[in-house]
Design a protein around this motif. Structure first.
Motif, PDB file in Angstrom:
ATOM      1  N   LEU A  66     -94.272  58.373  -3.024  1.00 25.22           N
ATOM      2  CA  LEU A  66     -93.096  58.668  -1.623  1.00 25.22           C
ATOM      3  C   LEU A  66     -93.084  59.173  -0.324  1.00 25.22           C
ATOM      4  CD1 LEU A  66     -89.726  57.447  -3.268  1.00 25.22           C
ATOM      5  CD2 LEU A  66     -92.188  56.033  -1.851  1.00 25.22           C
ATOM      6  N   TYR A  67     -93.344  60.562  -1.667  1.00 24.96           N
ATOM      7  CA  TYR A  67     -93.312  62.460  -0.975  1.00 24.96           C
ATOM      8  C   TYR A  67     -94.847  63.186  -0.701  1.00 24.96           C
ATOM      9  CZ  TYR A  67     -88.690  60.767  -1.596  1.00 24.96           C
ATOM     10  OH  TYR A  67     -87.513  60.635  -1.531  1.00 24.96           O
ATOM     11  N   GLY A  68     -95.474  63.131  -1.417  1.00 19.30           N
ATOM     12  CA  GLY A  68     -97.320  63.492  -1.557  1.00 19.30           C
ATOM     13  C   GLY A  68     -96.704  65.221  -1.579  1.00 19.30           C
ATOM     14  N   PRO A  69     -97.753  66.094  -2.059  1.00 20.98           N
ATOM     15  CA  PRO A  69     -97.524  67.062  -2.351  1.00 20.98           C
ATOM     16  C   PRO A  69     -96.474  68.111  -1.092  1.00 20.98           C
ATOM     17  CG  PRO A  69     -99.484  66.569  -1.184  1.00 20.98           C
ATOM     18  CD  PRO A  69     -99.021  65.119  -1.384  1.00 20.98           C
ATOM     19  N   GLU A  70     -96.420  67.936   0.472  1.00 14.93           N
ATOM     20  CA  GLU A  70     -95.786  68.956   1.085  1.00 14.93           C
ATOM     21  C   GLU A  70     -94.704  68.581   1.163  1.00 14.93           C
ATOM     22  OE1 GLU A  70     -97.648  68.789   4.769  1.00 14.93           O
ATOM     23  OE2 GLU A  70     -99.124  68.492   4.845  1.00 14.93           O
ATOM     24  N   SER A 104     -86.390  60.668   7.865  1.00 15.89           N
ATOM     25  CA  SER A 104     -87.772  59.628   7.279  1.00 15.89           C
ATOM     26  C   SER A 104     -88.949  59.456   8.309  1.00 15.89           C
ATOM     27  CB  SER A 104     -87.745  58.059   8.104  1.00 15.89           C
ATOM     28  OG  SER A 104     -89.087  57.415   7.310  1.00 15.89           O
ATOM     29  N   ALA A 105     -89.748  60.420   7.590  1.00 13.82           N
ATOM     30  CA  ALA A 105     -90.913  61.602   8.651  1.00 13.82           C
ATOM     31  C   ALA A 105     -92.287  60.809   7.527  1.00 13.82           C
ATOM     32  CB  ALA A 105     -90.799  63.089   8.820  1.00 13.82           C
ATOM     33  N   PRO A 111     -95.213  57.011   1.941  1.00 13.89           N
ATOM     34  CA  PRO A 111     -93.487  56.396   3.383  1.00 13.89           C
ATOM     35  C   PRO A 111     -93.011  57.699   3.849  1.00 13.89           C
ATOM     36  CG  PRO A 111     -94.376  55.499   0.853  1.00 13.89           C
ATOM     37  CD  PRO A 111     -95.634  56.730   0.817  1.00 13.89           C
ATOM     38  N   CYS A 112     -92.375  58.910   2.497  1.00 13.09           N
ATOM     39  CA  CYS A 112     -91.854  59.636   3.117  1.00 13.09           C
ATOM     40  C   CYS A 112     -90.078  59.283   4.006  1.00 13.09           C
ATOM     41  CB  CYS A 112     -92.018  60.541   4.174  1.00 13.09           C
ATOM     42  SG  CYS A 112     -93.461  61.765   2.991  1.00 13.09           S
TER      43      CYS A 112
END
Length: 339
Positions: A66-70, A104-105, A111-112
């Motif tokens: 959903l958010y990735g490493p960042e 939401s970004a 997807p974040c």
């Protein structure tokens, strides 16, 4: 922080699936969650089932996808049983994290979605007061926060919390699934494991893939690239099968002194009695020459002895008592009769 040197990294983490679709043997869970991830609109979730079947891995994979490493560190709060999770933590740390709204970004193809995730691992160890305190928090901040509860025993989660979550049951891993995963790791690490060792590893880990991988890594560190069945038994703390069977043979002799000598040898060798009771149970259940009525008597005594050990009873006395009752059951001697 510098990354771990590959050789020092635990294999449990090194070979942990990074995506939901890679989780083994949980087809229904994977199918539902994969479809849900496409919309990124997740409900509160409750994952339950035996240890080492992929519950925590699945929760972490969802968060990463959903958010990735960042954004992972800022959007996900992970709390384990080792953390303080009493009612005060629920009212402060969890509530403060849940209350903060996020936007939401979409970044780097992830997807974040506009909500955060709180992962409560081993939630069945939380006090009932702490679980009750979460009820209102879940409702109040449901628009900006999702809760993932992970537990072994769903019966220890209070009904008001369970009813607010989508429930996913994780099945124990079959021997074939575990063997395939273990062989994959052996190929990657250059290990040799014969069929007997592979079967032994599946047996002593009892469907827990995490435990199996840990045993494999321990054996590889101690015994090198060629690992035998006896090597795995020695690192696992399991009791050799011939020791367990010799205790049953001593009980079948009908002689208390013979059984007492075998019990004394087991205690002198330092084998854990709780582990012996577990393995003795398997031998009794699978024995074809013992009637079911006698098996029931022995199993009942095994349960009583295990409870006494948990309460701090003496290992020698409990094992001797269990051996005595096994003799009585095998020779159909009434309980309480001295022989």
């Amino acid at each position: 922080m510098a990354p771990l040197v590959p050789s020092s990294q635990p294999w449990v983490e090194k070979y942990r699936p990074r995506q939901v679709k890679d989780v083994a043997h949980q087809e229904e869970v994977v199918r539902v969650l994969t479809n849900t991830l496409e919309t990124a609109d997740l409900p509160h979730m409750l994952f339950y089932g035996p240890p080492g079947t992929g519950k925590t891995t699945t929760a972490l994979a969802i968060a990463y996808q959903l958010y990735g490493p960042e954004l992972y560190k800022s959007r996900v709060l992970e709390l384990n049983a080792s953390d303080e999770r009493g009612i005060n933590v629920v009212r402060t740390k969890i509530k403060d994290f849940a209350a903060v709204a996020v936007g939401s970004a979409r970044k780097g193809g992830y997807p974040c979605p506009p909500y955060k995730i709180i992962i409560l691992d081993e939630a069945d160890s939380m006090t009932e007061d702490a679980q009750n305190a979460l009820r209102r928090t879940m409702e109040t901040y449901s628009k900006v926060t999702r809760f993932f509860f992970i537990c072994n025993y769903i019966s220890r989660i209070i009904e008001p919390l369970a009813s607010r979550c989508a429930k996913f049951r994780f099945k124990p891993l079959s021997e074939d699934v575990m063997s395939n995963r273990i062989l994959h790791i052996c190929n990657e690490e250059g290990l040799t494991l014969d069929a007997q060792a592979l079967s032994t590893l599946s047996a002593i880990s009892q469907g827990d893939l995490r435990r199996a991988i840990t045993y494999l890594q321990s054996a590889a560190r101690l015994f090198g690239s060629s690992i035998s069945s006896s090597d795995l038994i020695s690192v696992s703390g399991a009791i050799p099968e011939d020791i367990v069977k010799s205790l049953l043979v001593a009980c079948k002799s009908g002689e208390f002194d013979v059984a007492n000598k075998e019990v004394s040898n087991i205690i002198a060798d330092g084998y854990p009695v709780s582990q012996l009771l577990s393995q003795f149970l398997d031998v009794i259940v699978n024995a074809d020459d013992i009637p079911d009525e006698h098996k029931a008597r022995i199993c009942r005594k095994l349960g009583e002895a295990d409870k006494c050990l948990v309460d701090g009873a003496d290992e020698y006395l409990q094992l001797l008592d269990m051996a005595s009752e096994t003799i009585r059951a095998l020779f159909n001697i009434p309980q309480g009769l001295v022989f």
